[in-house]
Write a protein that holds these residues in place. Structure first.
Motif, PDB file in Angstrom:
ATOM      1  N   LYS A  48       0.811  -1.218   0.000  1.00 53.88           N
ATOM      2  CA  LYS A  48       0.000   0.000   0.000  1.00 53.88           C
ATOM      3  C   LYS A  48       0.842   1.265   0.000  1.00 53.88           C
ATOM      4  O   LYS A  48       0.383   2.309  -0.434  1.00 53.88           O
ATOM      5  CB  LYS A  48      -0.983   0.013   1.161  1.00 53.88           C
ATOM      6  CG  LYS A  48      -0.343   0.070   2.532  1.00 53.88           C
ATOM      7  CD  LYS A  48      -1.390   0.165   3.619  1.00 53.88           C
ATOM      8  CE  LYS A  48      -0.695   0.385   4.951  1.00 53.88           C
ATOM      9  NZ  LYS A  48      -1.626   0.718   5.993  1.00 53.88           N
ATOM     10  N   GLU A  49       2.103   1.186   0.489  1.00 55.40           N
ATOM     11  CA  GLU A  49       2.960   2.370   0.473  1.00 55.40           C
ATOM     12  C   GLU A  49       4.427   2.003   0.660  1.00 55.40           C
ATOM     13  O   GLU A  49       4.747   0.975   1.238  1.00 55.40           O
ATOM     14  CB  GLU A  49       2.550   3.367   1.565  1.00 55.40           C
ATOM     15  CG  GLU A  49       2.872   2.904   2.971  1.00 55.40           C
ATOM     16  CD  GLU A  49       2.572   3.931   4.039  1.00 55.40           C
ATOM     17  OE1 GLU A  49       2.167   5.055   3.723  1.00 55.40           O
ATOM     18  OE2 GLU A  49       2.741   3.599   5.216  1.00 55.40           O
ATOM     19  N   PHE A  50       5.281   2.851   0.120  1.00 50.38           N
ATOM     20  CA  PHE A  50       6.719   2.845   0.407  1.00 50.38           C
ATOM     21  C   PHE A  50       6.996   4.179   1.085  1.00 50.38           C
ATOM     22  O   PHE A  50       6.385   5.184   0.742  1.00 50.38           O
ATOM     23  CB  PHE A  50       7.553   2.795  -0.871  1.00 50.38           C
ATOM     24  CG  PHE A  50       7.423   1.527  -1.651  1.00 50.38           C
ATOM     25  CD1 PHE A  50       7.972   0.346  -1.186  1.00 50.38           C
ATOM     26  CD2 PHE A  50       6.764   1.514  -2.859  1.00 50.38           C
ATOM     27  CE1 PHE A  50       7.856  -0.820  -1.916  1.00 50.38           C
ATOM     28  CE2 PHE A  50       6.639   0.355  -3.596  1.00 50.38           C
ATOM     29  CZ  PHE A  50       7.193  -0.812  -3.116  1.00 50.38           C
ATOM     30  N   TYR A  51       7.931   4.185   2.021  1.00 50.94           N
ATOM     31  CA  TYR A  51       8.261   5.475   2.613  1.00 50.94           C
ATOM     32  C   TYR A  51       9.721   5.534   3.043  1.00 50.94           C
ATOM     33  O   TYR A  51      10.373   4.513   3.235  1.00 50.94           O
ATOM     34  CB  TYR A  51       7.333   5.818   3.782  1.00 50.94           C
ATOM     35  CG  TYR A  51       7.396   4.867   4.956  1.00 50.94           C
ATOM     36  CD1 TYR A  51       8.326   5.034   5.971  1.00 50.94           C
ATOM     37  CD2 TYR A  51       6.510   3.802   5.049  1.00 50.94           C
ATOM     38  CE1 TYR A  51       8.370   4.176   7.049  1.00 50.94           C
ATOM     39  CE2 TYR A  51       6.544   2.935   6.118  1.00 50.94           C
ATOM     40  CZ  TYR A  51       7.477   3.135   7.115  1.00 50.94           C
ATOM     41  OH  TYR A  51       7.523   2.273   8.175  1.00 50.94           O
ATOM     42  N   GLN A  53      11.779   7.487   6.059  1.00 48.87           N
ATOM     43  CA  GLN A  53      11.629   8.234   7.304  1.00 48.87           C
ATOM     44  C   GLN A  53      13.008   8.746   7.715  1.00 48.87           C
ATOM     45  O   GLN A  53      13.930   7.968   7.917  1.00 48.87           O
ATOM     46  CB  GLN A  53      11.071   7.319   8.396  1.00 48.87           C
ATOM     47  CG  GLN A  53      10.930   7.968   9.739  1.00 48.87           C
ATOM     48  CD  GLN A  53       9.681   8.798   9.846  1.00 48.87           C
ATOM     49  OE1 GLN A  53       8.623   8.386   9.398  1.00 48.87           O
ATOM     50  NE2 GLN A  53       9.796   9.965  10.426  1.00 48.87           N
ATOM     51  N   LYS A  59       8.977  12.581   6.579  1.00 56.96           N
ATOM     52  CA  LYS A  59       8.620  11.302   5.965  1.00 56.96           C
ATOM     53  C   LYS A  59       8.164  11.552   4.534  1.00 56.96           C
ATOM     54  O   LYS A  59       7.314  12.390   4.286  1.00 56.96           O
ATOM     55  CB  LYS A  59       7.493  10.644   6.760  1.00 56.96           C
ATOM     56  CG  LYS A  59       7.115   9.260   6.299  1.00 56.96           C
ATOM     57  CD  LYS A  59       6.081   8.671   7.231  1.00 56.96           C
ATOM     58  CE  LYS A  59       5.677   7.277   6.826  1.00 56.96           C
ATOM     59  NZ  LYS A  59       4.690   6.707   7.737  1.00 56.96           N
ATOM     60  N   THR A  61       6.381   9.689   1.478  1.00 60.00           N
ATOM     61  CA  THR A  61       5.562   8.512   1.211  1.00 60.00           C
ATOM     62  C   THR A  61       5.272   8.415  -0.281  1.00 60.00           C
ATOM     63  O   THR A  61       4.974   9.414  -0.924  1.00 60.00           O
ATOM     64  CB  THR A  61       4.232   8.604   1.991  1.00 60.00           C
ATOM     65  OG1 THR A  61       4.535   8.777   3.375  1.00 60.00           O
ATOM     66  CG2 THR A  61       3.411   7.350   1.818  1.00 60.00           C
ATOM     67  N   MET A  62       5.370   7.206  -0.808  1.00 63.87           N
ATOM     68  CA  MET A  62       5.092   6.966  -2.227  1.00 63.87           C
ATOM     69  C   MET A  62       4.016   5.898  -2.352  1.00 63.87           C
ATOM     70  O   MET A  62       4.033   4.906  -1.633  1.00 63.87           O
ATOM     71  CB  MET A  62       6.368   6.504  -2.933  1.00 63.87           C
ATOM     72  CG  MET A  62       7.433   7.586  -2.992  1.00 63.87           C
ATOM     73  SD  MET A  62       9.056   6.906  -3.307  1.00 63.87           S
ATOM     74  CE  MET A  62       9.553   6.489  -1.651  1.00 63.87           C
ATOM     75  N   ASP A  63       3.111   6.111  -3.280  1.00 62.16           N
ATOM     76  CA  ASP A  63       2.014   5.186  -3.528  1.00 62.16           C
ATOM     77  C   ASP A  63       2.390   4.270  -4.695  1.00 62.16           C
ATOM     78  O   ASP A  63       2.473   4.714  -5.837  1.00 62.16           O
ATOM     79  CB  ASP A  63       0.744   5.970  -3.857  1.00 62.16           C
ATOM     80  CG  ASP A  63      -0.447   5.087  -4.150  1.00 62.16           C
ATOM     81  OD1 ASP A  63      -0.345   3.854  -4.001  1.00 62.16           O
ATOM     82  OD2 ASP A  63      -1.497   5.644  -4.534  1.00 62.16           O
ATOM     83  N   GLY A  91       4.540  -0.417   3.707  1.00 59.63           N
ATOM     84  CA  GLY A  91       3.265  -0.754   4.323  1.00 59.63           C
ATOM     85  C   GLY A  91       2.541  -1.726   3.411  1.00 59.63           C
ATOM     86  O   GLY A  91       2.481  -1.513   2.206  1.00 59.63           O
TER      87      GLY A  91
END
Length: 121
Positions: A48-51, A53, A59, A61-63, A91
Motif C-alpha cells: 500500500k505504500e513505500f516510505y 523516514q 517522511k 511517502t510513495m504510492d 506498508g
C-alpha cells in the motif's frame, strides 16, 4: 518418502478448535483479526505504500499503485544528503494465506556509483 504439505487457508486455521478459549486467544494474538481487505484481489501481499523516514521526523511517502510514480522519480529523484540517517519502510496487507517471506530490494545511487541493499526474510 516426504509427506506432502497442504496449504491451509487462514480461515481454516481460525475455524478449527473454536471451543478452546486459550487456543483462540493464542491464534488471535498470532494472526490478528483475520480479514481480507480486498477479497476480490487474488494477491497474497498487497503493497500500500513505500516510505523514507528521516531522523528529523520528515517522511516521504510513495504510492506504488500510482502508474506515473516511476516517471515522476526519473524526472525528480529523491535527494538524500550524504551521511543522513534514514529508514526505508513498506506498508502492506497480507491476505488469503500465510506469507512465508518477503524480499525488499532497494537501489541507491550517488553520482556515478550505485549501491543495492537487499532485505530477505
Amino acid at each position: 518418502m516426504a509427506a506432502s504439505k497442504e496449504k491451509t487457508h487462514l480461515e481454516d486455521i481460525q475455524s478449527k478448535d473454536t471451543e478452546d478459549k486459550s487456543l483462540n486467544n493464542y491464534k488471535e494474538k498470532l494472526l490478528g483479526k483475520v480479514g481480507t481487505p480486498f477479497p476480490e484481489d487474488p494477491r497474497k501481499v498487497i503493497v500500500k505504500e513505500f516510505y523514507i523516514q528521516f531522523e528529523d521526523g520528515t517522511k516521504i511517502t510513495m504510492d506504488p499503485t500510482d502508474k506515473k510514480l516511476i516517471d515522476k522519480l526519473k524526472k525528480e529523484p529523491i535527494e538524500i544528503k550524504e551521511k543522513a540517517l534514514y529508514k526505508f519502510g513498506v506498508g502492506f496487507y497480507i491476505q488469503h494465506d500465510i506469507c512465508h517471506g518477503l524480499k525488499l530490494s532497494i537501489k541507491v545511487g550517488k553520482v556515478n556509483k550505485r549501491y543495492e541493499y537487499k532485505l530477505t526474510t
